[in-house]
Motif scaffolding. Structure first.
Motif, PDB file in Angstrom:
ATOM      1  N   LYS A   1     -77.105  41.735  56.156  1.00 34.54           N
ATOM      2  CA  LYS A   1     -78.294  41.065  56.667  1.00 34.54           C
ATOM      3  C   LYS A   1     -79.531  41.545  55.925  1.00 34.54           C
ATOM      4  CE  LYS A   1     -76.733  40.128  61.383  1.00 34.54           C
ATOM      5  NZ  LYS A   1     -77.077  40.225  62.822  1.00 34.54           N
ATOM      6  N   PHE A   2     -80.421  40.587  55.621  1.00 34.83           N
ATOM      7  CA  PHE A   2     -81.664  40.905  54.923  1.00 34.83           C
ATOM      8  C   PHE A   2     -82.843  40.483  55.790  1.00 34.83           C
ATOM      9  CE2 PHE A   2     -78.438  40.178  51.696  1.00 34.83           C
ATOM     10  CZ  PHE A   2     -78.583  41.282  50.872  1.00 34.83           C
ATOM     11  N   SER A   3     -83.815  41.356  55.882  1.00 30.97           N
ATOM     12  CA  SER A   3     -85.050  41.021  56.585  1.00 30.97           C
ATOM     13  C   SER A   3     -86.116  42.033  56.197  1.00 30.97           C
ATOM     14  CB  SER A   3     -84.845  41.024  58.106  1.00 30.97           C
ATOM     15  OG  SER A   3     -84.767  42.345  58.606  1.00 30.97           O
TER      16      SER A   3
ATOM     17  N   THR B   1     -80.383  49.292  49.399  1.00 32.13           N
ATOM     18  CA  THR B   1     -80.565  50.459  50.252  1.00 32.13           C
ATOM     19  C   THR B   1     -79.242  51.224  50.282  1.00 32.13           C
ATOM     20  OG1 THR B   1     -79.804  49.427  52.318  1.00 32.13           O
ATOM     21  CG2 THR B   1     -82.125  49.090  51.690  1.00 32.13           C
ATOM     22  N   PRO B   2     -79.243  52.444  50.800  1.00 32.69           N
ATOM     23  CA  PRO B   2     -77.962  53.163  50.910  1.00 32.69           C
ATOM     24  C   PRO B   2     -76.926  52.421  51.735  1.00 32.69           C
ATOM     25  CG  PRO B   2     -79.809  54.666  51.224  1.00 32.69           C
ATOM     26  CD  PRO B   2     -80.384  53.273  51.209  1.00 32.69           C
ATOM     27  N   PHE B   3     -77.382  51.449  52.565  1.00 33.24           N
ATOM     28  CA  PHE B   3     -76.472  50.756  53.473  1.00 33.24           C
ATOM     29  C   PHE B   3     -76.009  49.406  52.948  1.00 33.24           C
ATOM     30  CE2 PHE B   3     -79.648  53.222  55.844  1.00 33.24           C
ATOM     31  CZ  PHE B   3     -78.810  54.197  56.401  1.00 33.24           C
ATOM     32  N   LEU B   4     -76.751  48.818  52.000  1.00 34.84           N
ATOM     33  CA  LEU B   4     -76.417  47.466  51.537  1.00 34.84           C
ATOM     34  C   LEU B   4     -76.826  47.316  50.078  1.00 34.84           C
ATOM     35  CD1 LEU B   4     -75.314  44.694  52.363  1.00 34.84           C
ATOM     36  CD2 LEU B   4     -77.625  44.049  53.069  1.00 34.84           C
TER      37      LEU B   4
ATOM     38  N   GLY C   1     -70.738  34.485  46.022  1.00 33.27           N
ATOM     39  CA  GLY C   1     -69.664  33.825  46.753  1.00 33.27           C
ATOM     40  C   GLY C   1     -69.565  34.270  48.190  1.00 33.27           C
ATOM     41  N   ASP C   2     -70.030  35.480  48.510  1.00 34.63           N
ATOM     42  CA  ASP C   2     -69.976  35.966  49.880  1.00 34.63           C
ATOM     43  C   ASP C   2     -71.054  35.293  50.726  1.00 34.63           C
ATOM     44  OD1 ASP C   2     -67.918  37.673  49.228  1.00 34.63           O
ATOM     45  OD2 ASP C   2     -69.217  39.414  48.929  1.00 34.63           O
ATOM     46  N   LYS C   3     -70.782  35.182  52.013  1.00 30.89           N
ATOM     47  CA  LYS C   3     -71.772  34.653  52.942  1.00 30.89           C
ATOM     48  C   LYS C   3     -72.551  35.815  53.543  1.00 30.89           C
ATOM     49  CE  LYS C   3     -70.969  31.052  55.554  1.00 30.89           C
ATOM     50  NZ  LYS C   3     -70.467  30.152  56.626  1.00 30.89           N
ATOM     51  N   VAL C   4     -73.883  35.749  53.437  1.00 29.67           N
ATOM     52  CA  VAL C   4     -74.760  36.779  53.974  1.00 29.67           C
ATOM     53  C   VAL C   4     -75.791  36.121  54.887  1.00 29.67           C
ATOM     54  CG1 VAL C   4     -74.436  38.225  51.939  1.00 29.67           C
ATOM     55  CG2 VAL C   4     -76.382  36.643  52.027  1.00 29.67           C
ATOM     56  N   SER C   5     -76.616  36.942  55.533  1.00 28.63           N
ATOM     57  CA  SER C   5     -77.639  36.427  56.435  1.00 28.63           C
ATOM     58  C   SER C   5     -79.014  36.919  56.005  1.00 28.63           C
ATOM     59  CB  SER C   5     -77.379  36.889  57.874  1.00 28.63           C
ATOM     60  OG  SER C   5     -76.169  36.375  58.372  1.00 28.63           O
ATOM     61  N   CYS C   6     -79.999  36.058  56.163  1.00 33.43           N
ATOM     62  CA  CYS C   6     -81.376  36.428  55.865  1.00 33.43           C
ATOM     63  C   CYS C   6     -82.280  35.880  56.961  1.00 33.43           C
ATOM     64  CB  CYS C   6     -81.815  35.880  54.513  1.00 33.43           C
ATOM     65  SG  CYS C   6     -83.524  36.304  54.074  1.00 33.43           S
ATOM     66  N   GLN C   7     -83.222  36.683  57.389  1.00 33.60           N
ATOM     67  CA  GLN C   7     -84.128  36.250  58.439  1.00 33.60           C
ATOM     68  C   GLN C   7     -85.162  35.287  57.873  1.00 33.60           C
ATOM     69  OE1 GLN C   7     -86.037  39.381  60.634  1.00 33.60           O
ATOM     70  NE2 GLN C   7     -86.520  38.040  62.348  1.00 33.60           N
TER      71      GLN C   7
ATOM     72  N   ASP D   1     -88.015  33.284  62.739  1.00 31.43           N
ATOM     73  CA  ASP D   1     -87.481  34.001  63.909  1.00 31.43           C
ATOM     74  C   ASP D   1     -85.961  34.039  63.960  1.00 31.43           C
ATOM     75  OD1 ASP D   1     -90.070  34.456  64.842  1.00 31.43           O
ATOM     76  OD2 ASP D   1     -90.122  32.530  65.900  1.00 31.43           O
ATOM     77  N   ASP D   2     -85.304  33.378  63.029  1.00 33.13           N
ATOM     78  CA  ASP D   2     -83.847  33.292  63.078  1.00 33.13           C
ATOM     79  C   ASP D   2     -83.228  33.797  61.788  1.00 33.13           C
ATOM     80  OD1 ASP D   2     -83.754  32.027  65.655  1.00 33.13           O
ATOM     81  OD2 ASP D   2     -84.394  30.167  64.676  1.00 33.13           O
ATOM     82  N   PHE D   3     -81.944  34.164  61.872  1.00 35.53           N
ATOM     83  CA  PHE D   3     -81.188  34.543  60.696  1.00 35.53           C
ATOM     84  C   PHE D   3     -80.405  33.327  60.200  1.00 35.53           C
ATOM     85  CE2 PHE D   3     -82.037  38.862  61.946  1.00 35.53           C
ATOM     86  CZ  PHE D   3     -82.008  39.563  60.752  1.00 35.53           C
TER      87      PHE D   3
END
Length: 390
Positions: A213-215, A308-311, A320-326, A329-331
């Motif tokens: 997830k990105f925000s 980041t160290p987490f992503l 090709g991967d599905k990810v989420s971005c804010q 107000d929604d992802f």
């Protein structure tokens, strides 16, 4: 800022033997693309000892940790005098270019003068199996000697995707055919160096929307832009036969609730399909599915993520991967279509990702629009050329 997590640039020769590591480059930009040809640009001081390795015919293997981000041949070396002995800049493409430079022969294992069939037939085959067969018979281990790429192998068949029935017109571009199958089957494909060989791989992209997830609030996003383009086809009118057999017409509707109103019809020419064959309906269904998928509303999201160290790209997610971005107000969840990664001593590490529908980021590009138009026109002409004379 150092390049993150041990990005390694290796040089290979024409036989894919590794010649050395380029650790003193001054800038590197690579753009991996989902189901398409990626590119890279590398600059190095012209008097570097490694500059002599960066010749056309050789290539690069770019890794992040143990994962290959991109591999492909060097195409264009350029020298600029600048200061001292100047700068050498090499451009290249990834190994997917092998698919872009290949035509689909209707009789792949026969000689050129035996290519009399108008189509290559795929009959009730799992999508991944069909994609592997197209590569195998045209340029892979099963191809005739004159067309075979000796160091190209195929990963094992994972039997991914639905069963498809499709006719491929003679000499259609192999990459385009694979893209069409991949879009409707929800599959990804790539060619990448594995050991001392190239390998064609088909895979199901990962759905990481719950974890990748990105925000701005998460601190892994510096900018984002979002746009939606209306659909161009919500009803496909598919026509088969009409040359030597009776014409059959079927219509298929795929409404988009976000764009209410009258349907948008598109003629899909399958008059090269004999209307009396047993799999006529399956071929018409496949053609309609491809037209409706290509003509669906296009969602485009461009983001500038921060590792980041987490992503981190190449470790936790890839094209090709599905990810989420804010978005507000929604992802929003969608597929990573391409990522442009750059590193230089001046700017450090910069990544920019395009997320959304296929080709969505090009919808406002006039050159891309002309390319799409001429591609469509070429395909119509090709279908006309491959019809049997009455």
């Amino acid at each position: 800022m150092p390049f993150p997590d041990a990005v390694t640039v290796q040089v290979r020769d024409q036989s894919l033997n590794l010649l050395g590591v380029v650790s003193d480059f001054t800038s590197l930009t690579l753009k991996p693309r989902f189901n398409d040809v990626g590119t890279f640009v590398l600059s190095i001081a012209a008097d570097s000892a490694k500059a002599a390795l960066l010749l056309p015919g050789n290539g690069l293997v770019i890794r992040r940790g143990s994962k290959v981000l991109m591999s492909g041949p060097i195409r264009e070396p350029n020298w600029d005098s600048g200061q001292g002995r100047g700068t050498l800049t090499v451009n290249g493409v990834d190994d997917m270019a092998l698919l872009a430079g290949t035509a689909c022969w209707p009789k792949p294992t026969a000689a050129a003068n035996a290519q009399t069939d108008p189509v290559y037939k795929i009959s009730a085959v799992v999508a991944e199996t069909a994609m592997r067969a197209l590569v195998n018979l045209n340029i892979g281990p099963g191809a005739q000697a004159a067309r075979k790429i000796s160091n190209l192998t195929l990963a094992s068949d994972g039997l991914h995707g639905p069963t498809i029935t499709k006719q491929v017109n003679q000499f259609d571009n192999l990459l385009t055919v694979l893209q069409d199958i991949g879009k409707t089957a929800g599959l990804g494909f790539r060619i990448v160096q594995v050991g001392s060989n190239l390998q064609f791989q088909v895979y199901e992209p990962a759905d990481l929307s719950a974890t990748a997830k990105f925000s701005f609030a998460l601190g892994n996003l510096t900018s984002a832009s979002y746009s939606v383009t209306a659909p161009t086809c919500t009803k496909a009118i598919v026509v088969a036969g009409g040359e030597t057999t009776a014409r059959v017409v079927k219509d298929y509707t795929r409404a988009d609730p976000a764009f209410p109103g009258p349907w948008i019809e598109q003629f899909v020419d399958k008059t090269d399909v004999d209307s009396t064959v047993a799999d006529r309906d399956a071929q018409m269904d496949q053609a309609a599915d491809e037209a409706l998928t290509a003509g669906a509303a296009q969602v485009a999201l461009s983001i500038t993520p921060i590792d980041t160290p987490f992503l981190q790209f190449g470790r936790d997610y890839t094209v090709g991967d599905k990810v989420s971005c804010q978005v507000r107000d929604d992802f929003l969840s969608d597929v990573v279509r391409e990522v442009e990664i750059g590193f230089s001593a001046q700017d450090g590490y910069v990544a920019k990702a395009a997320i959304g529908s296929p080709d969505a980021t090009d919808k406002n590009d006039p050159d891309a629009a002309y390319t799409a138009y001429f591609k469509q026109l070429f395909n119509r002409m090709r279908r006309a050329e491959t019809r049997k004379p009455s």
